[in-house]
Design an enzyme around this catalytic site. Structure first.
Site, PDB file in Angstrom:
ATOM      1  N   ASP A  11       0.531   5.235   2.611  1.00  0.00           N
ATOM      2  CA  ASP A  11      -0.918   5.305   2.395  1.00  0.00           C
ATOM      3  C   ASP A  11      -1.143   5.680   0.927  1.00  0.00           C
ATOM      4  O   ASP A  11      -0.184   6.000   0.213  1.00  0.00           O
ATOM      5  CB  ASP A  11      -1.537   6.367   3.333  1.00  0.00           C
ATOM      6  CG  ASP A  11      -3.041   6.504   3.164  1.00  0.00           C
ATOM      7  OD1 ASP A  11      -3.721   5.478   2.971  1.00  0.00           O
ATOM      8  OD2 ASP A  11      -3.553   7.650   3.205  1.00  0.00           O
ATOM      9  N   SER A  12      -2.406   5.717   0.535  1.00  0.00           N
ATOM     10  CA  SER A  12      -2.724   6.131  -0.832  1.00  0.00           C
ATOM     11  C   SER A  12      -2.586   7.639  -0.994  1.00  0.00           C
ATOM     12  O   SER A  12      -2.577   8.146  -2.109  1.00  0.00           O
ATOM     13  CB  SER A  12      -4.173   5.757  -1.135  1.00  0.00           C
ATOM     14  OG  SER A  12      -5.023   6.418  -0.213  1.00  0.00           O
ATOM     15  N   TYR A  43      -7.526   4.306  -3.183  1.00  0.00           N
ATOM     16  CA  TYR A  43      -7.416   2.840  -3.091  1.00  0.00           C
ATOM     17  C   TYR A  43      -8.796   2.195  -2.880  1.00  0.00           C
ATOM     18  O   TYR A  43      -9.012   1.047  -3.242  1.00  0.00           O
ATOM     19  CB  TYR A  43      -6.521   2.450  -1.904  1.00  0.00           C
ATOM     20  CG  TYR A  43      -5.033   2.466  -2.167  1.00  0.00           C
ATOM     21  CD1 TYR A  43      -4.495   2.903  -3.379  1.00  0.00           C
ATOM     22  CD2 TYR A  43      -4.138   2.041  -1.178  1.00  0.00           C
ATOM     23  CE1 TYR A  43      -3.126   2.915  -3.597  1.00  0.00           C
ATOM     24  CE2 TYR A  43      -2.765   2.042  -1.386  1.00  0.00           C
ATOM     25  CZ  TYR A  43      -2.254   2.474  -2.596  1.00  0.00           C
ATOM     26  OH  TYR A  43      -0.910   2.476  -2.800  1.00  0.00           O
ATOM     27  N   GLY A  44      -9.683   2.944  -2.245  1.00  0.00           N
ATOM     28  CA  GLY A  44     -10.967   2.384  -1.807  1.00  0.00           C
ATOM     29  C   GLY A  44     -11.877   1.888  -2.921  1.00  0.00           C
ATOM     30  O   GLY A  44     -12.882   1.232  -2.676  1.00  0.00           O
ATOM     31  N   CYS A  74      -2.888   2.535   6.103  1.00  0.00           N
ATOM     32  CA  CYS A  74      -4.056   2.494   5.219  1.00  0.00           C
ATOM     33  C   CYS A  74      -4.867   1.262   5.593  1.00  0.00           C
ATOM     34  O   CYS A  74      -4.360   0.138   5.543  1.00  0.00           O
ATOM     35  CB  CYS A  74      -3.585   2.404   3.773  1.00  0.00           C
ATOM     36  SG  CYS A  74      -4.941   2.151   2.623  1.00  0.00           S
ATOM     37  N   ASN A  75      -6.101   1.490   5.977  1.00  0.00           N
ATOM     38  CA  ASN A  75      -6.955   0.360   6.375  1.00  0.00           C
ATOM     39  C   ASN A  75      -7.309  -0.528   5.190  1.00  0.00           C
ATOM     40  O   ASN A  75      -7.469  -1.730   5.340  1.00  0.00           O
ATOM     41  CB  ASN A  75      -8.254   0.883   6.999  1.00  0.00           C
ATOM     42  CG  ASN A  75      -8.021   1.539   8.335  1.00  0.00           C
ATOM     43  OD1 ASN A  75      -8.205   0.919   9.366  1.00  0.00           O
ATOM     44  ND2 ASN A  75      -7.599   2.798   8.336  1.00  0.00           N
ATOM     45  N   THR A  76      -7.441   0.098   4.013  1.00  0.00           N
ATOM     46  CA  THR A  76      -7.822  -0.675   2.829  1.00  0.00           C
ATOM     47  C   THR A  76      -6.739  -1.711   2.508  1.00  0.00           C
ATOM     48  O   THR A  76      -7.030  -2.892   2.320  1.00  0.00           O
ATOM     49  CB  THR A  76      -8.060   0.277   1.635  1.00  0.00           C
ATOM     50  OG1 THR A  76      -8.938   1.313   2.060  1.00  0.00           O
ATOM     51  CG2 THR A  76      -8.660  -0.444   0.461  1.00  0.00           C
ATOM     52  N   GLU A 154      -9.057  14.185   1.226  1.00  0.00           N
ATOM     53  CA  GLU A 154      -7.912  14.230   0.306  1.00  0.00           C
ATOM     54  C   GLU A 154      -7.887  15.562  -0.445  1.00  0.00           C
ATOM     55  O   GLU A 154      -6.844  16.080  -0.772  1.00  0.00           O
ATOM     56  CB  GLU A 154      -7.987  13.048  -0.662  1.00  0.00           C
ATOM     57  CG  GLU A 154      -6.771  12.885  -1.564  1.00  0.00           C
ATOM     58  CD  GLU A 154      -5.481  12.425  -0.854  1.00  0.00           C
ATOM     59  OE1 GLU A 154      -5.571  11.812   0.218  1.00  0.00           O
ATOM     60  OE2 GLU A 154      -4.394  12.702  -1.382  1.00  0.00           O
ATOM     61  N   CYS A 186     -10.585   4.342   8.507  1.00  0.00           N
ATOM     62  CA  CYS A 186      -9.854   4.831   7.339  1.00  0.00           C
ATOM     63  C   CYS A 186      -8.948   5.921   7.866  1.00  0.00           C
ATOM     64  O   CYS A 186      -9.398   6.777   8.654  1.00  0.00           O
ATOM     65  CB  CYS A 186     -10.824   5.398   6.291  1.00  0.00           C
ATOM     66  SG  CYS A 186      -9.970   6.264   4.967  1.00  0.00           S
ATOM     67  N   THR A 187      -7.691   5.917   7.439  1.00  0.00           N
ATOM     68  CA  THR A 187      -6.747   6.878   8.037  1.00  0.00           C
ATOM     69  C   THR A 187      -7.015   8.322   7.609  1.00  0.00           C
ATOM     70  O   THR A 187      -6.448   9.250   8.185  1.00  0.00           O
ATOM     71  CB  THR A 187      -5.288   6.489   7.701  1.00  0.00           C
ATOM     72  OG1 THR A 187      -5.178   6.301   6.282  1.00  0.00           O
ATOM     73  CG2 THR A 187      -4.889   5.222   8.422  1.00  0.00           C
ATOM     74  N   HIS A 188      -7.875   8.504   6.619  1.00  0.00           N
ATOM     75  CA  HIS A 188      -8.251   9.884   6.277  1.00  0.00           C
ATOM     76  C   HIS A 188      -9.212  10.477   7.322  1.00  0.00           C
ATOM     77  O   HIS A 188      -9.319  11.690   7.437  1.00  0.00           O
ATOM     78  CB  HIS A 188      -8.947   9.915   4.906  1.00  0.00           C
ATOM     79  CG  HIS A 188      -7.995   9.862   3.748  1.00  0.00           C
ATOM     80  ND1 HIS A 188      -7.277   8.737   3.435  1.00  0.00           N
ATOM     81  CD2 HIS A 188      -7.647  10.817   2.836  1.00  0.00           C
ATOM     82  CE1 HIS A 188      -6.529   8.991   2.358  1.00  0.00           C
ATOM     83  NE2 HIS A 188      -6.741  10.241   1.980  1.00  0.00           N
TER      84      HIS A 188
HETATM   85  N1  DGL Z   1      -6.581   6.064   3.839  1.00  0.00           N
HETATM   86  C1  DGL Z   1      -6.897   4.824   3.280  1.00  0.00           C
HETATM   87  C2  DGL Z   1      -7.570   3.885   4.239  1.00  0.00           C
HETATM   88  O1  DGL Z   1      -7.301   3.943   5.428  1.00  0.00           O
HETATM   89  C3  DGL Z   1      -7.364   4.738   1.846  1.00  0.00           C
HETATM   90  C4  DGL Z   1      -8.294   5.757   1.302  1.00  0.00           C
HETATM   91  C5  DGL Z   1      -8.428   5.597  -0.197  1.00  0.00           C
HETATM   92  O2  DGL Z   1      -7.425   5.760  -0.902  1.00  0.00           O
HETATM   93  O3  DGL Z   1      -9.535   5.298  -0.672  1.00  0.00           O
HETATM   94  O4  DGL Z   1      -8.304   3.007   3.864  1.00  0.00           O
END
Ligand code: DGL
Length: 267
Positions: A11-12, A43-44, A74-76, A154, A186-188
């Site tokens: 992930d990011s 990443y977003g 990571c969904n992105t 984060e 989003c995995t966060h």
């Molecule tokens: N956790 C990531 C996701 O699922 C990316 C979040 C990010 O870095 O912006 O999209």
């Protein structure tokens, strides 16, 4: 590649640790190699080209570690680079979040109105909408992106008042649209699930794509006789492209099983 090989996850940042928690609960004897691309977080807000480049470097690193599967936690990245990552990793399978989240959404919704909260880039890609409607085109999908929610997690804030205000503001339009299912796209965001659940009205089901992804992973491992059954023989390695100390502190906050150390990765 065999039973004892690790599962690679990336992930990011810390979002993928929510996926690590889920995998560790279901597949408890598996060895894991986790990469947080903290140097390039978030990443977003990046371009598609940047996301593809970052994820290629990490996938190639994981492949050198002899992994038996790669989880794009990571969904992105999942919304942008899946075909490419599958191609460069072949024959090692690559599992992304979107398809799992879509399956779960379709299984869960009764009124056929689904909300997806994600990064702005995932929302703009409409990956969830297209994957959900591929399965059932009568489902209405409402996609919203919030980078502030990602940053909040984060930075280590799990349940603060600020989180409540932010999440409440972001979810209003979906709640007005009367979604009965909300995908944490989003995995966060599973780390904000208490806040999210307190904001949505009763009757709205909050779903985490990782719950479906782990079933698909288990199915793949079982079919190839690749499940590691020997207890006590597994390892968990954590790498970050950012500051190791900082990542270790966050990992201790978010992981169910504390990591002993975090290694620096230069890719
Ligand atoms: N956790 C990531 C996701 O699922 C990316 C979040 C990010 O870095 O912006 O999209």
């Amino acid at each position: 590649m065999g039973r004892r090989s690790s599962i690679g996850i990336f992930d990011s940042g810390i979002g993928g640790l929510a996926v690590v928690n889920t995998i560790s609960r279901v597949l408890e004897h598996e060895s894991l190699v986790y990469v947080a691309d903290s140097k390039n977080f978030p990443y977003g807000t990046k371009t598609k080209n940047q996301i593809t480049q970052f994820s290629e470097r990490i996938a190639r690193f994981l492949l050198k570690k002899d992994v038996k599967a790669i989880i794009v936690a990571c969904n992105t990245v999942s919304s942008i680079a899946m075909p490419f990552l599958k191609e460069i990793s072949y024959p090692i399978p690559v599992f992304g979040m979107i398809q799992s989240g879509a399956i779960l959404a379709v299984k869960t919704t009764k009124n056929k109105k689904v909300g997806v909260i994600s990064t702005p880039l995932t929302a703009a890609s409409h990956a969830y909408k297209s994957e959900i409607q591929k399965l059932d085109d009568s489902i209405e999908v409402f996609e919203i992106g919030s980078q502030k929610m990602v940053n909040l997690v984060e930075n280590g804030n799990k349940t603060r008042e600020r989180a409540y205000e932010l999440v409440e503001g972001k979810l209003q339009s979906m709640l007005s649209a009367k979604v009965d299912t909300l995908v944490l796209g989003c995995t966060h965001f599973p780390f904000l699930d208490k806040v999210v659940k307190s904001v949505v009205r009763e009757g709205v089901k909050v779903v985490d794509p990782a719950d479906e992804l782990v079933l698909k992973l288990e199915e793949f491992l079982r079919a190839g006789s690749l499940i590691n059954k020997s207890s006590g023989a597994n390892t968990r390695m954590f790498f970050t492209t950012g500051m190791t100390e900082e990542f270790l502190i966050k990992a201790k906050l978010f992981l169910d099983i504390f990591p002993k150390e975090v290694h620096k990765l230069d890719v």
